[in-house]
Design a protein around this motif. Structure first.
Motif, mmCIF file in Angstrom:
data_model
loop_
_atom_site.group_PDB
_atom_site.id
_atom_site.type_symbol
_atom_site.label_atom_id
_atom_site.label_comp_id
_atom_site.label_asym_id
_atom_site.label_seq_id
_atom_site.Cartn_x
_atom_site.Cartn_y
_atom_site.Cartn_z
ATOM 1 N N ALA A 1 5.414 -55.673 4.599
ATOM 2 C CA ALA A 1 5.609 -54.267 4.958
ATOM 3 C C ALA A 1 5.101 -53.397 3.825
ATOM 4 C CB ALA A 1 7.087 -53.990 5.196
ATOM 5 N N ARG B 1 10.145 -57.548 8.164
ATOM 6 C CA ARG B 1 8.755 -57.892 7.871
ATOM 7 C C ARG B 1 8.656 -58.728 6.606
ATOM 8 N NH1 ARG B 1 5.173 -54.899 11.017
ATOM 9 N NH2 ARG B 1 3.471 -55.711 9.769
ATOM 10 N N ASN C 1 -0.552 -55.504 2.923
ATOM 11 C CA ASN C 1 -0.056 -56.373 3.976
ATOM 12 C C ASN C 1 -1.270 -57.061 4.566
ATOM 13 O OD1 ASN C 1 0.931 -57.533 6.341
ATOM 14 N ND2 ASN C 1 1.098 -55.602 7.422
#
Lengths: 370, 243
Positions: free
Chosen positions: A15, A42, A210
């Motif tokens: 994230a 995440r 990410n």
């Protein structure tokens, strides 16, 4: 002893989030913690981190070196290097709040330093280049020492744990910054360690990411020719060094940098400049899926790979720019933005402080020794 | 009707709770990124959501009737078998990924990879209607179903690059006489006037009702239908190398 990065493979997401107040007004670290905590799922507790800009106004001209040590011996060795090369105005451990969910923390110190005039004179380089070389030296030559951040009026706070716990550990509620970025990690291929947590920084640059840079080795080999040593065992490291090389040392504009790292497909190119950049810096194309936020003291840029294989959402409210992996993470801190949108692949979202036109004022090196 | 405030529950708790509620009508307030709402539901419950439901809303669902008052994140209706979803806002990437049936109505824009891998089988025919524009790769590898993009909201091109790449079934309808830009090569374009719209007029009408947008305005422009030129687009791809 747990296995280090490179010694184990864990196949797996991440994230990212960033908030900039363009008028330079500072706000508390709790905001960015709420934002990244909203995307708890995440990450998997193996890495969290924050970059904060404008947090050391009393030492704004000094380079704030945040350094992680595996053991006291590494600190002794590193401080010997620092004392030889820098005038240190203030030094001490970074204040932390011990808590159960964060363990195996290294020894974490910070130094507000300026390169010694005499050393700059000897080396014939400017202060930024001097810092760059010192960071490379510490990371690669001092066993057990890692530079977490080395910029002015900024710092990176990162480690192994969920980002909200890392934020609490580093007492981010005690700091105010006009620009915050954050990362929650779900390490791909590797177990995660303190030096390998995001953000990855150099001078005022910080990058949170990410995705996965499958061109890592190509990028690394190219960067090594310019004196960058990749010692942190994570693909994101090359992004930080690539933007430093392109924008600080080669003085490329932001647009040109974007055309290098997230180059359009050959068939989609709109002008010959894009083709020239693609050929000159072929080895700096970042291949693979990514969404990243690159920040400096002047602002931030969020960008995706050219075919958008990772999510990215941006929003604006008044002077503030928000970027994040998920919309919920923005709405949790700003329920009614003026505008909210998903940028396309390779289409940068750029936020700069009012009055700034670039992420960095380039300092071109006059002579580069072999 | 059960009313739930999502802020009072953790992610997992909320999903478990929603599953246990026996009421036919459920209203959830204060959503902000909670994933997997109605994921895998095999029922015809009616769900009204306020806020931002998280990733994979109604993924693998078979039947639920969902209305979202707000935007939705990535993966709405991922591999959905049947059901009905209305989003009074925009959605993120990969909405309708591998959708096998049911309906997805989106008031505003949709992100990248809308309806990729969509497929139809006998009475199961997935439909997606988008009021705004959509990102790149819409309808990529589409095998069946219907994708309708109205582009009512902005001046962006209706679809991003690579629309319909690798398509081998189903239809994409774009409002207006859409030029070739961003359209894959294996696609046949047909311009439809109002009287040729029998296949989709019901969906257009319902879009207009759900989101309170005049049907006449939708019908002001003709529609461009994109369908497959050749059902085996890659049959000759390696022919020169094989024999």
């Amino acid at each position: 002893m747990s296995l280090r990065e490179g010694e184990i493979r864990i196949p797996s997401g991440c994230a990212i989030a960033g908030i900039l107040n363009r008028s330079g007004q500072s706000f508390n670290g709790q905001t960015i913690i709420s934002c990244i905590a909203n995307m708890h799922q995440r990450s998997n507790g193996l890495g969290g981190g924050f970059a904060a800009y404008g947090i050391y106004p009393e030492y704004a001209r000094h380079y704030a070196l945040h350094i992680y040590y595996d053991h006291e011996k590494a600190r002794e060795e590193c401080e010997y290097h620092l004392n030889h090369n820098f005038d240190i105005a203030l030094q001490g451990p970074v204040p932390v709040r011990r808590q159960a969910r964060i363990h195996h923390a290294p020894v974490i110190w910070r130094y507000f330093a300026q390169p010694k005039e005499g050393r700059l004179y000897q080396e014939e380089i400017d202060p930024a280049e001097f810092i760059f070389r010192s960071v490379m030296y510490i990371n690669s030559c001092i066993c057990g020492a890692y530079v977490a951040s080395s910029g002015q009026n900024m710092a990176a706070f990162k480690g192994v744990g969920y980002p909200e716990d890392i934020g609490e550990f580093f007492r981010l509620d005690d700091y105010s910054a006009y620009l915050w970025t954050a990362h929650g990690r779900f390490p791909t291929n590797t177990p995660g360690w303190w030096g390998g947590a995001h953000p990855f920084t150099l001078l005022n640059w910080s990058v949170v990411h990410n995705g996965e840079i499958s061109s890592y080795s190509t990028n690394r080999r190219f960067l090594e020719m310019y004196g960058y040593t990749c010692s942190l065992q994570t693909d994101t490291e090359v992004i930080t060094y690539a933007v430093d090389l392109l924008m600080r040392r080669h003085a490329l504009s932001l647009e040109d940098t974007v055309d290098v790292i997230s180059a359009p497909m050959w068939v989609d190119m709109e002008n010959s400049q894009q083709g020239r950049l693609r050929r000159t810096y072929a080895s700096l194309l970042l291949n693979g899926p990514f969404s990243i936020i690159v920040a400096t003291g002047n602002g931030m840029m969020a960008i995706n790979d050219r075919i958008k294989l990772r999510p990215l959402v941006a929003a604006e409210k008044g002077d503030c720019l928000y970027v994040s992996s998920e919309e919920g993470a923005i709405k949790v801190v700003e329920p009614s933005p003026d505008r909210i949108w998903s940028p396309g692949g390779g289409e940068p979202v750029i936020g700069l402080l009012y009055g700034k036109e670039k992420l960095i004022e380039a300092e071109v090196i006059k002579a580069q020794s072999a | 009707m059960a009313v739930i405030n999502a802020e009072e529950y953790g992610q997992q708790e909320l999903i478990q709770l929603l599953k246990q509620i026996e009421d036919q009508d459920i209203e959830v307030k204060g959503l902000c990124g909670q994933r997997y709402v109605a994921c895998g539901w095999q029922n015809r419950k009616s769900l009204t959501l306020h806020g931002v439901p998280g990733n994979n809303l109604a993924a693998f669902a078979d039947g639920p009737q969902i209305t979202v008052y707000g935007n939705a994140q990535e993966g709405v209706a991922n591999t959905m078998s049947s059901g009905h979803i209305q989003v009074h806002g925009r959605v993120g990437d990969i909405a309708g990924y591998g959708m096998r049936g049911g309906e997805l109505f989106i008031k505003d824009e949709a992100g990248y990879r809308l309806g990729i891998h969509m497929k139809a089988y006998r009475e199961l025919k997935p439909v997606i209607v988008v009021g705004g524009s959509v990102g790149a790769f819409a309808g990529e590898y589409m095998a069946g179903g219907t994708l309708i993009v109205l582009g009512l909201k902005d001046d962006n091109p209706l679809v991003g690059a690579y629309c319909g790449t690798g398509i081998y079934g189903g239809e994409i309808y774009l409002r207006g006489d859409y030029p070739g830009k961003n359209i894959a090569s294996n696609i046949e374009k047909t311009l439809l006037s109002e009287r040729d719209l029998d296949n989709i007029i019901d969906y257009l009408n319902r879009y207009s009702i759900y989101f309170n947008y005049p049907l006449e305005k939708i019908l002001e422009k003709p529609f461009t239908k994109l369908s497959v030129k050749n059902v085996r687009p890659f049959a000759g791809l390696y022919a020169g190398f094989v024999s």
